[in-house]
Write an enzyme that holds these catalytic residues in place. Structure first.
Site, mmCIF file in Angstrom:
data_model
loop_
_atom_site.group_PDB
_atom_site.id
_atom_site.type_symbol
_atom_site.label_atom_id
_atom_site.label_comp_id
_atom_site.label_asym_id
_atom_site.label_seq_id
_atom_site.Cartn_x
_atom_site.Cartn_y
_atom_site.Cartn_z
ATOM 1 C CD GLU A 177 -2.676 1.567 2.543
ATOM 2 O OE1 GLU A 177 -2.671 0.469 3.276
ATOM 3 O OE2 GLU A 177 -3.652 2.282 2.472
ATOM 4 C CE LYS A 219 -5.902 -0.197 1.564
ATOM 5 N NZ LYS A 219 -6.610 -0.941 2.846
HETATM 6 P P1 13P Z 1 -9.036 4.115 4.007
HETATM 7 O O1 13P Z 1 -9.947 3.500 2.933
HETATM 8 O O2 13P Z 1 -9.764 4.747 5.125
HETATM 9 O O3 13P Z 1 -8.387 4.988 3.356
HETATM 10 O O4 13P Z 1 -8.332 3.206 4.812
HETATM 11 C C1 13P Z 1 -7.609 2.290 4.065
HETATM 12 C C2 13P Z 1 -6.376 1.636 4.771
HETATM 13 O O5 13P Z 1 -6.448 0.462 5.295
HETATM 14 C C3 13P Z 1 -5.431 2.497 5.008
HETATM 15 O O6 13P Z 1 -4.258 2.042 5.459
#
Ligand code: 13P
Length: 340
Positions: A177, A219
């Protein structure tokens, strides 16, 4: 765990009509969420809230996996059933946030680097024993005057790749991510340029560290206008620029891209995911891994009151269903008002 098992976890997480719930808020973040509805963040209140989410009837219909926080992975329902057992019983894969948060980057204090690599091999072994099948690591990239620096992109990419390699070694599917934040007055073109540079850095590091691209999920943020930008891009432009950016940077071997919501409203996050899935035949599955965009209306409906449990679960089912539709390009704004 074999390569076949990793591939099967990946496939299940990005199956059609389904996506991921990010319920891995750290203690500091869940405190913010709970205090927004006037609830004190005690261990029992955090447990009760997560029980509400995970015991929602039919959760597995549109939710394929849930990302948990260390504390949550060890918790049980009021009746004593481990959350991991509850989720598995509903056909939902349990995952775990493996990072320890974004901290100030030395000598570039306005930027952040995510920590948590020390001792990670041992923690992953324990997470696997506790029932996790996948992991997540979030890096944060800020846009500003002269930011991000290439240093911030590179150190975060390096850490993401270290995490991904260790996860695969442990038999866990890593969700990588790199989040380019929406905060700021920049326009969508700037978000696109920074997202492109970030993803290039991340995939260079993954390649260098021999991470198997077939066994990860990416992500990322969507390519959007900064939250304070006076001109906000349309869903069509967001979709075009997001897919164009991925085509330049994300190898086709990556099986799936699961978006974070990053501060978009619930409706925006669903509408934009739907627009992205309206673009012709990309090589990846394009789904969701939302935290706030799956939970805002749930928290509000619950407000910490046991009497509101069923109404809050209904709100969660509603959001999960609409995102499940958007994930296949089958969402329409009129459905916002439809009953569950
Ligand atoms: P949000 O969808 O609130 O951005 O959170 C996703 C997430 O896992 C952040 O690390």
């Amino acid at each position: 765990m074999t390569a076949a098992a990793l591939a099967s976890t990946v496939r299940a997480l990005v199956a059609r009509g389904r996506g991921i719930l990010a319920a891995d808020e750290s203690s500091a973040t869940i405190q913010k969420r709970l205090s927004s509805i006037g609830v004190v963040s005690t261990e029992e209140n955090r447990r009760a809230y997560r029980e509400l989410l995970f015991t929602t009837p039919g959760i597995g219909e549109h939710i394929s996996g849930v990302i948990l926080y260390d504390e949550t992975l060890r918790q049980k329902t009021r009746a004593g059933n481990p959350f991991v057992t509850v989720l598995n019983g509903a056909g939902v894969l349990p995952g775990i946030k493996a990072d320890k948060g974004a901290k100030a980057l030395a000598l570039s204090p306005e930027e952040k680097v995510t920590e948590g690599l020390d001792g990670l091999r041992e923690r992953l072994k324990e997470y696997l024993e506790l029932g996790a099948t996948f992991t997540k690591w979030r890096a944060v990239i800020e846009i500003g005057d002269g930011l991000p620096t290439s240093c911030a992109i590179n150190v975060n990419a390096h850490a993401l790749a270290r995490f991904a390699a260790l996860s695969q070694e442990a038999g866990l599917v890593p969700i990588v991510e790199p989040e380019v934040l929406m905060d700021g007055g920049h326009d969508i073109a700037r978000c696109q340029a920074v997202t492109e540079a970030t993803l290039q850095g991340v995939f260079a590091a993954l390649f260098e560290q021999r991470v198997v691209l077939e066994h990860i999920l990416l992500k990322p943020n969507m390519v959007v206008s900064g939250s304070d930008c006076p001109t906000q891009a349309s869903p069509g432009e967001i979709a075009e620029r997001t897919i164009a950016t991925f085509r330049r940077t994300v190898p086709a071997a990556v099986p799936g891209i699961v978006f974070l919501s990053g501060g978009q409203s619930e409706e925006e996050a669903t509408r934009n995911l739907n627009a992205i899935n309206g673009i012709a035949s990309p090589p990846w599955q394009l789904s969701f891994s939302y935290g706030r965009a799956l939970q805002q209306s749930v928290l509000k409906a619950w407000s910490g009151k046991a009497d509101n449990f069923a109404a809050a679960q209904k709100a969660f089912r509603h959001r999960a269903r609409l995102n499940g539709l958007a994930r296949d390009g089958g969402y329409a704004a009129e459905l916002e008002r439809s009953a569950v």
